[in-house]
Design an enzyme around this catalytic site. Structure first.
Site, short mmCIF file in Angstrom:
data_model
loop_
_atom_site.label_atom_id
_atom_site.label_comp_id
_atom_site.label_asym_id
_atom_site.label_seq_id
_atom_site.Cartn_x
_atom_site.Cartn_y
_atom_site.Cartn_z
N CYS A 34 0.84 -1.20 0.00
CA CYS A 34 0.00 0.00 0.00
C CYS A 34 0.88 1.25 0.00
O CYS A 34 1.99 1.26 0.52
CB CYS A 34 -0.91 0.01 1.23
N ASP A 53 0.36 3.78 1.70
CA ASP A 53 0.30 4.37 3.04
C ASP A 53 1.71 4.72 3.57
O ASP A 53 2.60 3.86 3.56
CB ASP A 53 -0.37 3.36 3.98
N ARG A 62 2.87 4.96 6.35
CA ARG A 62 3.34 4.23 7.54
C ARG A 62 3.86 2.83 7.22
O ARG A 62 4.35 2.14 8.10
CB ARG A 62 2.17 4.12 8.55
N HIS A 117 -2.14 -4.10 4.92
CA HIS A 117 -1.97 -3.70 6.32
C HIS A 117 -3.33 -3.48 6.96
O HIS A 117 -4.27 -3.02 6.31
CB HIS A 117 -1.09 -2.44 6.44
N CYS A 150 -6.26 -0.26 6.79
CA CYS A 150 -6.00 0.37 5.48
C CYS A 150 -7.14 1.32 5.10
O CYS A 150 -8.30 0.91 5.03
CB CYS A 150 -5.83 -0.71 4.41
CO CO Z 1 -3.50 1.13 2.97
#
Ligand code: CO
Length: 204
Positions: free
Chosen positions: A40, A42, A44, A96, A99
């Site tokens: 992803c 993302d 993090r 994750h 998400c």
């Molecule tokens: Co995500």
């Protein structure tokens, strides 16, 4: 502008050669990673850091909600290059928990490209409607959808012609499904590894 990032970069480059003076020279001419990471976007979930790999060791593709859509030329170009040219041995599909893309796919009111993009997760949702409806806690239900999404993307990768052709010619190639936890930094192996075409049926 962004002076702090440029300074970070200078410090980082220095640190890389402090213990290994030929680090950049060695990597300049070629890369030879054993792994492809499909994860992803993302902020993090930073691929190399999570699995402790240095530059040159991990080929990376990231998008919203770690999808592997058969019709997406971007993802498939990465896959083709990783399998055919780099001959990676492992493809890690890493979702994750928590998400935002997966959560957004369950909500109304999206529009534009992201709405179109997340359709793949709505399809996963529909395929597992009964199982998901039985989970009362919304947080847990979404986390299960994150797992089911990963398994579905593992199936997409394993079904791709580039992967199938690689297996046919005897290439060593394993596709794994993992989920990363934002709360403790640990990955969970969903135990859906596909190492040959016949394994795809096990994914359900
Ligand atoms: Co995500």
């Amino acid at each position: 502008m962004l002076d702090h990032l440029k300074e970070n970069n200078r410090v980082w480059a220095e640190s890389m050669v402090s213990g290994d003076s030929a680090f950049f020279q060695r990597h300049e001419g070629q890369q030879d990673p054993d792994y492809l990471w499909i994860g992803c976007s993302d902020s993090r979930v930073s691929a190399n850091e999570i699995v402790g790999l240095a530059p040159g060791e991990l080929f990376v593709h990231r998008n919203v909600a770690n999808l592997a859509p058969p019709q997406d030329a971007n993802y498939r170009s990465v896959l083709q290059y990783a399998v055919d040219a780099l001959q990676v041995k492992h493809i890690l599909v890493v979702g994750h928990y928590g998400c935002g893309g997966v959560a957004a796919s369950t909500q109304d009111g999206l529009s534009g490209p992201v709405d179109h993009w997340l359709q793949l997760i709505r399809d996963v949702h529909e395929d597992h409607q009964t199982e998901l409806d039985a989970i009362e806690d919304e947080h847990q239900r979404l986390n299960r959808l994150c797992e089911l999404n990963v398994i579905s993307q593992v199936r997409n990768v394993a079904s791709d012609i580039f992967v199938r052709e690689a297996w046919k010619r005897g290439q060593d190639l394993h596709i794994h499904g993992w989920v990363y936890s934002l709360s403790n930094g640990l990955v969970t192996d969903l135990d859906v590894t596909v190492s040959k075409a016949e394994d795809i049926a096990r994914l359900g």
